[in-house]
Design a protein around this motif. Structure first.
Motif, PDB file in Angstrom:
ATOM      1  N   SER A 169     -25.293 -11.216   0.035  1.00  0.00           N
ATOM      2  CA  SER A 169     -26.143 -10.116  -0.451  1.00  0.00           C
ATOM      3  C   SER A 169     -26.982 -10.575  -1.630  1.00  0.00           C
ATOM      4  N   HIS A 203     -23.547  -5.534  -5.855  1.00  0.00           N
ATOM      5  CA  HIS A 203     -23.026  -6.828  -5.384  1.00  0.00           C
ATOM      6  C   HIS A 203     -24.137  -7.841  -5.149  1.00  0.00           C
ATOM      7  N   GLY A 222     -20.788  -0.300  -8.048  1.00  0.00           N
ATOM      8  CA  GLY A 222     -19.670  -0.953  -7.352  1.00  0.00           C
ATOM      9  C   GLY A 222     -19.429  -0.244  -6.025  1.00  0.00           C
ATOM     10  N   SER A 241     -20.991   2.250  -3.023  1.00  0.00           N
ATOM     11  CA  SER A 241     -22.330   2.386  -2.432  1.00  0.00           C
ATOM     12  C   SER A 241     -22.957   3.755  -2.642  1.00  0.00           C
ATOM     13  N   GLY A 292     -29.720  -0.986  -0.421  1.00  0.00           N
ATOM     14  CA  GLY A 292     -29.731  -1.647   0.881  1.00  0.00           C
ATOM     15  C   GLY A 292     -29.779  -0.649   2.019  1.00  0.00           C
ATOM     16  N   ASP A 293     -30.122  -1.145   3.206  1.00  0.00           N
ATOM     17  CA  ASP A 293     -30.135  -0.253   4.370  1.00  0.00           C
ATOM     18  C   ASP A 293     -28.722   0.240   4.660  1.00  0.00           C
ATOM     19  N   GLY A 294     -27.709  -0.563   4.319  1.00  0.00           N
ATOM     20  CA  GLY A 294     -26.320  -0.134   4.529  1.00  0.00           C
ATOM     21  C   GLY A 294     -25.990   1.039   3.631  1.00  0.00           C
ATOM     22  N   ALA A 295     -26.282   0.877   2.355  1.00  0.00           N
ATOM     23  CA  ALA A 295     -25.963   1.949   1.405  1.00  0.00           C
ATOM     24  C   ALA A 295     -26.732   3.222   1.735  1.00  0.00           C
ATOM     25  N   ASN A 299     -31.962  -5.520   5.408  1.00  0.00           N
ATOM     26  CA  ASN A 299     -31.633  -6.792   6.070  1.00  0.00           C
ATOM     27  C   ASN A 299     -30.900  -6.538   7.387  1.00  0.00           C
ATOM     28  N   MET A 339     -28.242  -5.418   7.931  1.00  0.00           N
ATOM     29  CA  MET A 339     -26.787  -5.550   7.853  1.00  0.00           C
ATOM     30  C   MET A 339     -26.233  -4.615   6.790  1.00  0.00           C
ATOM     31  N   LYS A 384     -30.122 -11.620   4.864  1.00  0.00           N
ATOM     32  CA  LYS A 384     -28.865 -11.754   4.128  1.00  0.00           C
ATOM     33  C   LYS A 384     -28.428 -13.223   4.167  1.00  0.00           C
ATOM     34  N   GLU A 416     -17.689   7.860   3.900  1.00  0.00           N
ATOM     35  CA  GLU A 416     -16.252   8.130   3.887  1.00  0.00           C
ATOM     36  C   GLU A 416     -15.936   9.610   4.056  1.00  0.00           C
ATOM     37  N   PHE A 464     -12.194   3.482  -1.831  1.00  0.00           N
ATOM     38  CA  PHE A 464     -13.257   4.221  -1.147  1.00  0.00           C
ATOM     39  C   PHE A 464     -12.778   5.567  -0.606  1.00  0.00           C
TER      40      PHE A 464
HETATM   41  C1  TPP Z   1     -18.424   3.982  -1.089  1.00  0.00           C
HETATM   42  C2  TPP Z   1     -18.337   2.538  -0.646  1.00  0.00           C
HETATM   43  N1  TPP Z   1     -17.888   2.250   0.591  1.00  0.00           N
HETATM   44  C3  TPP Z   1     -17.797   0.967   1.000  1.00  0.00           C
HETATM   45  C4  TPP Z   1     -18.180  -0.048   0.184  1.00  0.00           C
HETATM   46  C5  TPP Z   1     -18.026  -1.495   0.624  1.00  0.00           C
HETATM   47  N2  TPP Z   1     -19.329  -2.150   0.751  1.00  0.00           N
HETATM   48  C6  TPP Z   1     -19.816  -2.939  -0.221  1.00  0.00           C
HETATM   49  S1  TPP Z   1     -21.316  -3.525   0.141  1.00  0.00           S
HETATM   50  C7  TPP Z   1     -21.333  -2.766   1.625  1.00  0.00           C
HETATM   51  C8  TPP Z   1     -22.498  -2.923   2.533  1.00  0.00           C
HETATM   52  C9  TPP Z   1     -23.764  -2.632   1.842  1.00  0.00           C
HETATM   53  O1  TPP Z   1     -24.825  -2.891   2.690  1.00  0.00           O
HETATM   54  P1  TPP Z   1     -26.284  -2.898   2.115  1.00  0.00           P
HETATM   55  O2  TPP Z   1     -26.447  -1.765   1.177  1.00  0.00           O
HETATM   56  O3  TPP Z   1     -27.224  -2.973   3.251  1.00  0.00           O
HETATM   57  O4  TPP Z   1     -26.345  -4.208   1.243  1.00  0.00           O
HETATM   58  P2  TPP Z   1     -26.327  -5.734   1.752  1.00  0.00           P
HETATM   59  O5  TPP Z   1     -24.957  -6.240   1.442  1.00  0.00           O
HETATM   60  O6  TPP Z   1     -26.661  -5.777   3.192  1.00  0.00           O
HETATM   61  O7  TPP Z   1     -27.361  -6.398   0.913  1.00  0.00           O
HETATM   62  C10 TPP Z   1     -20.160  -2.038   1.827  1.00  0.00           C
HETATM   63  C11 TPP Z   1     -19.817  -1.277   3.033  1.00  0.00           C
HETATM   64  C12 TPP Z   1     -18.642   0.294  -1.104  1.00  0.00           C
HETATM   65  N3  TPP Z   1     -19.017  -0.633  -1.982  1.00  0.00           N
HETATM   66  N4  TPP Z   1     -18.733   1.576  -1.478  1.00  0.00           N
END
Ligand code: TPP
Length: 636
Positions: free
Chosen positions: A46, A74, A115, A117, A145-148, A175, A177, A282, A367, A392
């Motif tokens: 990341s 992160h 810490g 998301s 991020g697209d994940g968050a 990304n 991911m 990534k 969650e 979490f």
């Molecule tokens: C509430 C919560 N759930 C799960 C996580 C674990 N976690 C840390 S980073 C991440 C993925 C984040 O993806 P993205 O925002 O796209 O960032 P990338 O790592 O792809 O740059 C997850 C699930 C967390 N930090 N917080």
């Protein structure tokens, strides 16, 4: 070429760099991140993906007056390096070293601690509104991020920011991911936006071709245009963001520092809420991480040349054993469904997802939704197992009470990383779950002393007709052999592992084995120490505990959870409820403070949660009892 990194001590030092120099600096920062993280472990992929974003933001904006907020945090290693932490970067995640996440107390450029998301847009909005009320003038930028962006909190904040028309910038770092492949409609929508330039080109060519058809060209074009009105709504860049009140810019190449520089300067002058969508890779710049960004999301120390882990343990992890057992049980019971909130790898559900794709759900970083979704599956006769890290699950607390426990639904919470987690530190220690789950009616809560007990508890939980939580620690098991198909355990029954009548240690989960060793150590002082493996935090084995209290008079409880409201509290409440006023209870656990980062063994030692720490604490408790002094809580 002169190396540049050595001269960068603050964002001021990059303000005047040329594009060529910025590119060189990005390369040097990448090498530094790879080299340090190969020693310390950490969020490599990341952070490698966000180097240019960090550099361009610090070039264009004026941190710490302007505020930059990193979602999850992160990915912030480059930000740390250019904000005065270059020299201490090698201490990343080490005890007394810098944190793996942004932390306000660590550095003024860390505008908001993260810490977990999905918090960055709320944080940016709060800071932006505070600025407006105070009549100040600075920029606020959230990088997410697209994940968050799959988390409800991020949407709640977008919704509110659009409504307030707040002056702020959201950089969407896309990304594709999360930790694993990102899931959900938002991810699909972002990839549609990635295709946008191509769509726009095709559209232009088509229009030209239609218009040129002799005789009917104009009419056809008008018909096509009205159809397009509807279609376009799906394709206009950023329409979702635009409809929420944001100005959308993008997508841009998030590794092109020159472009980012230009875009950030442009976006600075646009009023209101703005989204800048950037595409990144990534793991960028380190082939093993580009190839396997899941492994290098949260990397353990590795060899830089090969990408291989430095330490290869032979005993399987609790996570792995949980995952294998769930697969075995799911083969026998088609009603078992597995749920994760964006962590199939981290929670051991990858094999389950492969074998039972229709019974597996990755809900995204959501969650709260995962808990209610599980509750609903349970109403239809399914046996949902929601595998989640302790830290979490905090996100889904109301849902645990309101949707699962109030309706007494048989959802199994497989709570991984319960207890201290080590280098990720206070945002990630799983030290509250006993305290926050114990007060909820209907829930059964267990903690295994080892991996053999974990699988028995999983089987037991899956047979139980109400909500069950099993908390187990990060890391490897103790290496005991496992039943193929585990037997069931009687709910609410603990076990005595060592006899003795001078004092009794009642331990939970990860603290049971060290307590047995502590009892052995106490023999040297002629103390006969009973050791009880609680197994159940709720319901307590009242008979076993009260008998120990009557026999021994000195009870020591040990848990890897905060003492406030924890297992020790439960035992004290039981003893006082039963009027055993001559019994002394001393509780060892996590004190009422946030525990910093550091290796797991260092932290456990420091808090006395090791065999010798428990021995000393128990001996002290016994001596205090003899001399009539009050019992202590933790290491005071
Ligand atoms: C509430 C919560 N759930 C799960 C996580 C674990 N976690 C840390 S980073 C991440 C993925 C984040 O993806 P993205 O925002 O796209 O960032 P990338 O790592 O792809 O740059 C997850 C699930 C967390 N930090 N917080």
């Amino acid at each position: 070429m002169e190396p540049l990194l050595g001269q960068v001590n603050s964002p001021e030092d990059i303000k005047n760099l040329s594009t060529k120099q910025m590119k060189q600096l990005a390369d040097e920062i990448r090498q530094e991140i790879i080299s340090v993280v190969s020693n310390t472990g950490g969020h490599l992929a990341s952070s490698l993906g966000a180097v240019e974003i960090a550099l361009a933001l610090h070039k264009v904006f004026n941190s710490p007056v302007d505020k930059i907020i990193w979602d999850v945090g992160h990915q912030s290693y480059a930000h740390k390096i250019v904000t005065g932490r270059r020299e201490v970067f090698k201490t990343l995640r080490q005890q007394n070293g810098i944190s793996g996440f942004p932390k306000r107390s660590e550095n003024p450029h860390d505008a908001f601690g993260t810490g977990h998301s999905g918090t960055s847009i709320s944080a940016a909005l709060g800071i932006a509104k505070a600025r407006d009320i105070a009549g100040e003038d600075f920029d606020v930028v959230a990088v997410i991020g697209d994940g968050a962006l799959t988390g409800g909190m991020a949407f709640e904040a977008l919704n509110h920011a659009g409504h307030l028309k707040a002056d702020m910038i959201v950089v969407v770092n896309d990304n594709t991911m999360s930790i694993a492949k990102n899931v959900g409609a938002m991810g699909k929508y972002l990839s549609k936006l990635r295709m946008e330039p191509m769509y726009m080109r095709v559209r232009k060519d088509l229009r030209k071709a239609v218009k040129n058809i002799p005789g009917v060209g104009d009419r056809l074009l008008r018909a096509a245009e009205s159809m397009e009105e509807n279609l376009v709504y799906m394709f206009i860049p950023g329409v979702i963001f635009e409809s929420m009140g944001f100005t959308y810019l993008g997508p841009f190449d998030g590794h092109d520092v020159e472009k980012l520089d230009e875009v950030f300067r442009r976006v600075k002058d646009i009023p209101g809420p703005r989204v800048v969508h950037v595409i990144t890779q990534k793991g960028k710049g380190y082939i093993p991480a580009e190839r396997d960004s899941i492994k290098f999301h949260g990397a353990v120390p590795f060899h830089v040349e090969s990408g291989e882990d430095r330490h290869n343990g032979t005993v399987p992890s609790y996570t792995g054993i949980f995952g294998d057992t769930l697969v075995r049980l799911a083969k026998l019971n088609p009603k078992i469904v597995g749920i994760t909130a964006a962590m199939p790898d981290g929670t051991g559900l990858v094999e389950f997802s492969r074998l039972f794709p229709e019974r597996f759900f990755d809900v995204g970083i959501a969650e709260q939704h995962a808990v209610t979704f599980s509750a609903a599956l349970a109403t239809q006769g399914f046996r949902p197992v929601f595998a989640i890290y302790s830290t979490f699950l905090q996100r889904g607390y109301d849902q645990v009470i309101h949707d699962v426990c109030l309706q007494n639904l048989p959802v199994v919470f497989a709570i991984d990383r319960a207890g201290l987690v080590g280098e990720d530190g206070p945002t990630h220690h799983g030290v509250f779950d006993i305290s926050f789950l114990r007060p909820i009616p209907n829930i059964v809560m267990m903690a295994p002393k080892d991996e053999a007990e974990l699988i028995v508890m999983l089987r037991t939980a899956l047979k139980y007709k109400g909500p069950c939580a099993i908390r187990y620690p990060r890391g490897r098991g103790v290496g005991v052999s496992l039943e193929d198909i585990p037997h069931e355990m009687e709910i609410g029954k603990g076990e005595t592992l060592n006899d003795g009548n001078d004092l009794a240690i009642i331990a939970v989960g990860s603290m049971v084995y060290p307590s047995v060793l502590a009892a052995q150590g106490l023999k040297e002082f002629r103390l006969g120490c009973r050791v009880i493996n609680a197994r159940f935090i709720k319901p307590l084995d009242e008979e076993l505990i009260l008998n120990a209290a009557r026999d021994c008079k000195v009870i020591v409880t040990v848990e890897e959870n905060v003492l406030t409201g924890g297992f020790g509290s439960a035992v004290s409440e039981l003893i006082s409820r039963n009027g055993l006023t001559d019994v002394c209870v001393a509780s060892l656990g996590i004190p009422d403070e946030f525990i910093e980062h550091g290796s797991l063994s260092y932290l456990r030692d420091k808090l006395g949660l090791s065999a010798s720490g428990i021995k000393d604490f128990a001996r002290d408790a016994y001596n205090r009892f003899l001399t009539g002094k009050p019992a202590l809580s933790s290491l005071e």
